[in-house]
Design a protein around this motif. Structure first.
Motif, PDB file in Angstrom:
ATOM      1  N   GLY A 287       0.814  -1.211   0.000  1.00  0.00           N
ATOM      2  CA  GLY A 287       0.000   0.000   0.000  1.00  0.00           C
ATOM      3  C   GLY A 287       0.844   1.256   0.000  1.00  0.00           C
ATOM      4  O   GLY A 287       0.535   2.230  -0.697  1.00  0.00           O
ATOM      5  N   LEU A 288       1.936   1.243   0.783  1.00  0.00           N
ATOM      6  CA  LEU A 288       2.820   2.406   0.828  1.00  0.00           C
ATOM      7  C   LEU A 288       3.575   2.582  -0.481  1.00  0.00           C
ATOM      8  O   LEU A 288       3.747   3.703  -0.974  1.00  0.00           O
ATOM      9  CB  LEU A 288       3.802   2.261   1.989  1.00  0.00           C
ATOM     10  CG  LEU A 288       3.218   2.347   3.406  1.00  0.00           C
ATOM     11  CD1 LEU A 288       4.313   2.161   4.439  1.00  0.00           C
ATOM     12  CD2 LEU A 288       2.518   3.685   3.611  1.00  0.00           C
TER      13      LEU A 288
ATOM     14  N   LEU B 171      -6.683  -5.373   4.632  1.00  0.00           N
ATOM     15  CA  LEU B 171      -7.331  -4.096   4.920  1.00  0.00           C
ATOM     16  C   LEU B 171      -6.306  -2.991   5.154  1.00  0.00           C
ATOM     17  O   LEU B 171      -6.500  -1.842   4.728  1.00  0.00           O
ATOM     18  CB  LEU B 171      -8.230  -4.240   6.148  1.00  0.00           C
ATOM     19  CG  LEU B 171      -9.590  -4.900   5.926  1.00  0.00           C
ATOM     20  CD1 LEU B 171     -10.347  -5.031   7.237  1.00  0.00           C
ATOM     21  CD2 LEU B 171     -10.417  -4.107   4.918  1.00  0.00           C
ATOM     22  N   LYS B 172      -5.215  -3.324   5.841  1.00  0.00           N
ATOM     23  CA  LYS B 172      -4.177  -2.313   6.086  1.00  0.00           C
ATOM     24  C   LYS B 172      -3.538  -1.856   4.775  1.00  0.00           C
ATOM     25  O   LYS B 172      -3.285  -0.655   4.580  1.00  0.00           O
ATOM     26  CB  LYS B 172      -3.121  -2.870   7.038  1.00  0.00           C
ATOM     27  CG  LYS B 172      -3.592  -2.996   8.481  1.00  0.00           C
ATOM     28  CD  LYS B 172      -2.459  -3.393   9.407  1.00  0.00           C
ATOM     29  CE  LYS B 172      -2.919  -3.423  10.862  1.00  0.00           C
ATOM     30  NZ  LYS B 172      -1.834  -3.757  11.786  1.00  0.00           N
TER      31      LYS B 172
ATOM     32  N   PHE C 164      -2.988   2.501   0.769  1.00  0.00           N
ATOM     33  CA  PHE C 164      -3.015   2.980  -0.616  1.00  0.00           C
ATOM     34  C   PHE C 164      -4.074   4.061  -0.809  1.00  0.00           C
ATOM     35  O   PHE C 164      -3.822   5.099  -1.437  1.00  0.00           O
ATOM     36  CB  PHE C 164      -3.283   1.813  -1.566  1.00  0.00           C
ATOM     37  CG  PHE C 164      -3.466   2.236  -3.002  1.00  0.00           C
ATOM     38  CD1 PHE C 164      -2.372   2.538  -3.794  1.00  0.00           C
ATOM     39  CD2 PHE C 164      -4.738   2.344  -3.553  1.00  0.00           C
ATOM     40  CE1 PHE C 164      -2.532   2.946  -5.106  1.00  0.00           C
ATOM     41  CE2 PHE C 164      -4.917   2.747  -4.863  1.00  0.00           C
ATOM     42  CZ  PHE C 164      -3.806   3.044  -5.642  1.00  0.00           C
ATOM     43  N   LEU C 165      -5.260   3.841  -0.259  1.00  0.00           N
ATOM     44  CA  LEU C 165      -6.334   4.826  -0.412  1.00  0.00           C
ATOM     45  C   LEU C 165      -6.013   6.131   0.307  1.00  0.00           C
ATOM     46  O   LEU C 165      -6.390   7.212  -0.161  1.00  0.00           O
ATOM     47  CB  LEU C 165      -7.651   4.246   0.107  1.00  0.00           C
ATOM     48  CG  LEU C 165      -8.262   3.113  -0.728  1.00  0.00           C
ATOM     49  CD1 LEU C 165      -9.512   2.576  -0.042  1.00  0.00           C
ATOM     50  CD2 LEU C 165      -8.590   3.597  -2.135  1.00  0.00           C
TER      51      LEU C 165
ATOM     52  N   LEU D  38      -7.318   1.960   9.166  1.00  0.00           N
ATOM     53  CA  LEU D  38      -5.986   1.351   9.114  1.00  0.00           C
ATOM     54  C   LEU D  38      -5.546   0.885  10.504  1.00  0.00           C
ATOM     55  O   LEU D  38      -5.040  -0.234  10.671  1.00  0.00           O
ATOM     56  CB  LEU D  38      -4.984   2.364   8.550  1.00  0.00           C
ATOM     57  CG  LEU D  38      -3.503   1.963   8.595  1.00  0.00           C
ATOM     58  CD1 LEU D  38      -3.245   0.774   7.695  1.00  0.00           C
ATOM     59  CD2 LEU D  38      -2.621   3.137   8.201  1.00  0.00           C
ATOM     60  N   ILE D  39      -5.751   1.731  11.508  1.00  0.00           N
ATOM     61  CA  ILE D  39      -5.296   1.400  12.856  1.00  0.00           C
ATOM     62  C   ILE D  39      -6.150   0.310  13.483  1.00  0.00           C
ATOM     63  O   ILE D  39      -5.655  -0.551  14.212  1.00  0.00           O
ATOM     64  CB  ILE D  39      -5.307   2.669  13.730  1.00  0.00           C
ATOM     65  CG1 ILE D  39      -4.372   3.724  13.132  1.00  0.00           C
ATOM     66  CG2 ILE D  39      -4.876   2.340  15.152  1.00  0.00           C
ATOM     67  CD1 ILE D  39      -2.951   3.261  12.977  1.00  0.00           C
ATOM     68  N   THR D  40      -7.452   0.327  13.202  1.00  0.00           N
ATOM     69  CA  THR D  40      -8.358  -0.629  13.852  1.00  0.00           C
ATOM     70  C   THR D  40      -8.606  -1.871  13.008  1.00  0.00           C
ATOM     71  O   THR D  40      -9.495  -2.663  13.339  1.00  0.00           O
ATOM     72  CB  THR D  40      -9.706   0.047  14.152  1.00  0.00           C
ATOM     73  OG1 THR D  40     -10.278   0.507  12.924  1.00  0.00           O
ATOM     74  CG2 THR D  40      -9.517   1.205  15.110  1.00  0.00           C
TER      75      THR D  40
END
Length: 540
Positions: free
Chosen positions: A297-298, A471-472, A477-478, A537-539
C-alpha cells in the motif's frame, strides 16, 4: 436503558436541572422558568433564522448586486461577526474561568489530526485576508471602503481557532442558553462566510474578462467601465490577486471545518461523561504503520503521490500557455483516469474483506461518529454534483473532441469511485471494534472529528490474519491516493472551470457558482476520507 452507561445526555427538557451537593431534590435552572422547553430550541431557531436571512442577502448580492444599494450583506455580516466576537471574548475572558463550568470532557471531539489541519487552514486564511486587504487598497478607487472594513473584521474572526484548539472537548454546564446561542451565532457566521466565498466571483470574473477581452460585453454587461480600474497595470495588485486565487479554497475549507467543530461543541453543551471515562492519547506515527508490516500500500501509494506531484506541476506550468493548454488537460485527465479505477477496485476488495470477516456492527449511538458519517456523505455531494453537471455538459456540447470524451469518462469514474469508497469507509466505521486487554488498551487520535478509537486486540498466536493485512494495505493505498486527490484541487487546479465545456453550456455565472460550491466540498471530502481511512488502518 442507556447503551453506554458512561455517558448520559442532559439536553432533554426533563434533564435541564442543577444537582445540589447533597444529592437531594434537584432544583430547576432559574433561566429555564422563562425559556421555552425543548432540546436546543432557542439557539436552533436563532441559528436557522440568521442563516436564512444571511443566505437571502448573499443570494441577492450574487444575482442582483445593483439592487442592494446600501451594501446590506456586508452590514449584516459586520453585525453578525461583531456579536459573535463579543460572545467569544465573553467566554474566553470570563465564563470559562467560572468554577465547574466544564465538569466533563468529550474526548472523542477535537482530535489532534483535525486540530492541526484547522490551525493550518487558519494560517492560510490569515494570509488570504492580508492579501485581500492589499488587493482592496490597490483597488481603493473602485471598491467600496466597506469591503475593506469587513475584511478587517474577518481577519479577527479566526480567533475562534483558539476556542476550538483549547476548548473543543468542553461539555459546558453553566449559562447553557447563552452558550448555545453564542456557539450557534459563530456556526451561522462560518456557514455564511463559506456561502459568500462560494458565490463571490468578482476576482474570477475580472480574470476571465482579461483573458477574453472580446467577450466583455457578452459575459458581463456593464462591466466595460470596471475594466478601467482592474489591477493588471500594478505588479503588487496582480500578486495580491493571484495569492487570493490560490488561497481561497483553504479559506472555504477552514469555514467548513470550524463549523463542524463548533457544531460538536454545541451538541456537547450539558452533556455528562462519567469520570471513569479516561483517555490516553497516542500520536499516530509511521511506527504504527511499520509495526503493521504495510508494504504494498505504501509503495503503490507513493507512486501515486510522485506521479500526482509531477502532473500538478506540469499542469500549473502548461495550462497558462496557449500551445500547451490541451496537453495540460490531457495529463490531468490521464492521471485521474489511471488512478480512480485502481481506487475503485481497492474499495471493492475492501468490501469483500469486510464480508469475509463477518464482524458485528457497532451498537449504541455515538453523536460524533454519526456526524463523521454524515459529513462524509454530505461532502461527497460536491464532487457527485460536479460530475453529473459535467456529464450533462459533455453530452450536450458533444464528445467529438478529446476534451469532451475525457471529461465524460472522468465524470463517470468519479461517480463510481466516490460511491464505492463511501460504502467501504462507512461499513468499516460501523464495524464493532475489538478491544485490547486493559493493561494494553491505547487510544489513537486519528479520526477527522472523533479523537480516539480503541486499537485491535493482539493475536494470541503472534500472527496477523490475511484479512487484517489486506485491509491495512488497502487503507494505506487509499490514504495516499486521497491525499494527492486533495492536494491537486486544493492548490488551484480546476479543469472543470478552465476547459470551457461547463461554461459553454451553463453560462459563466451559473457554472462558476456550481464549481465554487462543488470544489471545496470535494476537497473537504478527500481530507475527511483520509481521517476515516486512518482510523480503519489502525483498527483493522
Amino acid at each position: 436503558m442507556n447503551p453506554d452507561p458512561r455517558v448520559t445526555e442532559l439536553d432533554s427538557p426533563s434533564n435541564e436541572i442543577v444537582q445540589n451537593s447533597d444529592d437531594q431534590e434537584p432544583e430547576l435552572d432559574p433561566l429555564l422558568v422563562w425559556a421555552p422547553s425543548g432540546r436546543r430550541l432557542i439557539s436552533g431557531l436563532l441559528g436557522l433564522n440568521v442563516v436564512l436571512l444571511g443566505a437571502a442577502l448573499v443570494a441577492g448580492e450574487a444575482f442582483n448586486p445593483a439592487g442592494l444599494k446600501h451594501h446590506e450583506p456586508q452590514v449584516f455580516m459586520l453585525l453578525l461577526l461583531g456579536v459573535s466576537l463579543v460572545w467569544l471574548l465573553w467566554y474566553l475572558l470570563w465564563a470559562r474561568r467560572q468554577p465547574d463550568i466544564c465538569p466533563h470532557k468529550d474526548h472523542h471531539a477535537g482530535g489532534i489530526t483535525v486540530t492541526v489541519v484547522l490551525m493550518l487552514f487558519a494560517a492560510f486564511s490569515l494570509l488570504l485576508y492580508i492579501c485581500r486587504i492589499g488587493y482592496l487598497i490597490s483597488m481603493r478607487d473602485c471598491k467600496p471602503a466597506l469591503f475593506l472594513f469587513t475584511t478587517e473584521y474577518e481577519l479577527i474572526f479566526p480567533l475562534q481557532t483558539y476556542l476550538l484548539w483549547a476548548h473543543s472537548k468542553d461539555c459546558i454546564h453553566r449559562h447553557k442558553i447563552i452558550t448555545r446561542s453564542g456557539l450557534m451565532l459563530i456556526l451561522s457566521a462560518d456557514l455564511l462566510l463559506w456561502l459568500n466565498a462560494v458565490t463571490e466571483d468578482t476576482i474570477h470574473a475580472e480574470i476571465e474578462l482579461e483573458k477574453e477581452d472580446s467577450l466583455i460585453p457578452r459575459l458581463l454587461p456593464g462591466a466595460a467601465n470596471s475594466t478601467l480600474c482592474q489591477c493588471s497595470a500594478s505588479a503588487a495588485c496582480l500578486t495580491f490577486r493571484k495569492a487570493i486565487e490560490v488561497l481561497y479554497p483553504f479559506n472555504m475549507e477552514y469555514y467548513l471545518m470550524a463549523g463542524c467543530m463548533i457544531y460538536v461543541m454545541w451538541k456537547n453543551v450539558g452533556r455528562r461523561v462519567s469520570p471513569d471515562h479516561h483517555h490516553v492519547a497516542q500520536k499516530l506515527t509511521l511506527h504504527i504503520v511499520y509495526e503493521g508490516g504495510v508494504i504494498f500500500g505504501l509503495v503503490f501509494g507513493g507512486l501515486v503521490l510522485a506521479a500526482g506531484v509531477t502532473v500538478f506541476i506540469l499542469y500549473q506550468v502548461w495550462v497558462g500557455q496557449k500551445q500547451l493548454r490541451l496537453t495540460a488537460f490531457l495529463i490531468f485527465y490521464g492521471y485521474h483516469l489511471g488512478v480512480m479505477p485502481v481506487m475503485s477496485l481497492c474499495c471493492l476488495a475492501g468490501m469483500l474483506v469486510h464480508r469475509l470477516e463477518r464482524r458485528a456492527n457497532e451498537g449504541g449511538h455515538n453523536p460524533t461518529r454519526s456526524l463523521d458519517v454524515l459529513l462524509l456523505v454530505a461532502a461527497a455531494l460536491g464532487q457527485l454534483a460536479l460530475s453529473y453537471f459535467s456529464l450533462v455538459a459533455a453530452l450536450a456540447v458533444g464528445t467529438e473532441g478529446p476534451l469532451g470524451s475525457l471529461d465524460l469518462s472522468y465524470s463517470l469514474l468519479s461517480l463510481l469511485e466516490l460511491i464505492l469508497q463511501n460504502i467501504f469507509i462507512i461499513e468499516g466505521l460501523h464495524r464493532k471494534k475489538v478491544t485490547a486487554p486493559i493493561q494494553e488498551e491505547r487510544n489513537t487520535d486519528i479520526s477527522l472529528l472523533e479523537g480516539s478509537t480503541p486499537t485491535a486486540a493482539q493475536e494470541h498466536d503472534g500472527k496477523k490474519p490475511w484479512t487484517k493485512q489486506a485491509l491495512k494495505e488497502i487503507c494505506a493505498f487509499l490514504i495516499l491516493s486521497n491525499i494527492m486527490l486533495w492536494v491537486i484541487p486544493a492548490f488551484g487546479v480546476h479543469p472543470q472551470f478552465e476547459n470551457g465545456l461547463g461554461k459553454q453550456f451553463f453560462g459563466f455565472s451559473a457554472w462558476f457558482v456550481l464549481v465554487n460550491l462543488g470544489q471545496p466540498l470535494s476537497v473537504f471530502y478527500r481530507m475527511h476520507s483520509v481521517g476515516a481511512l486512518m482510523e480503519l488502518l489502525i483498527t483493522a
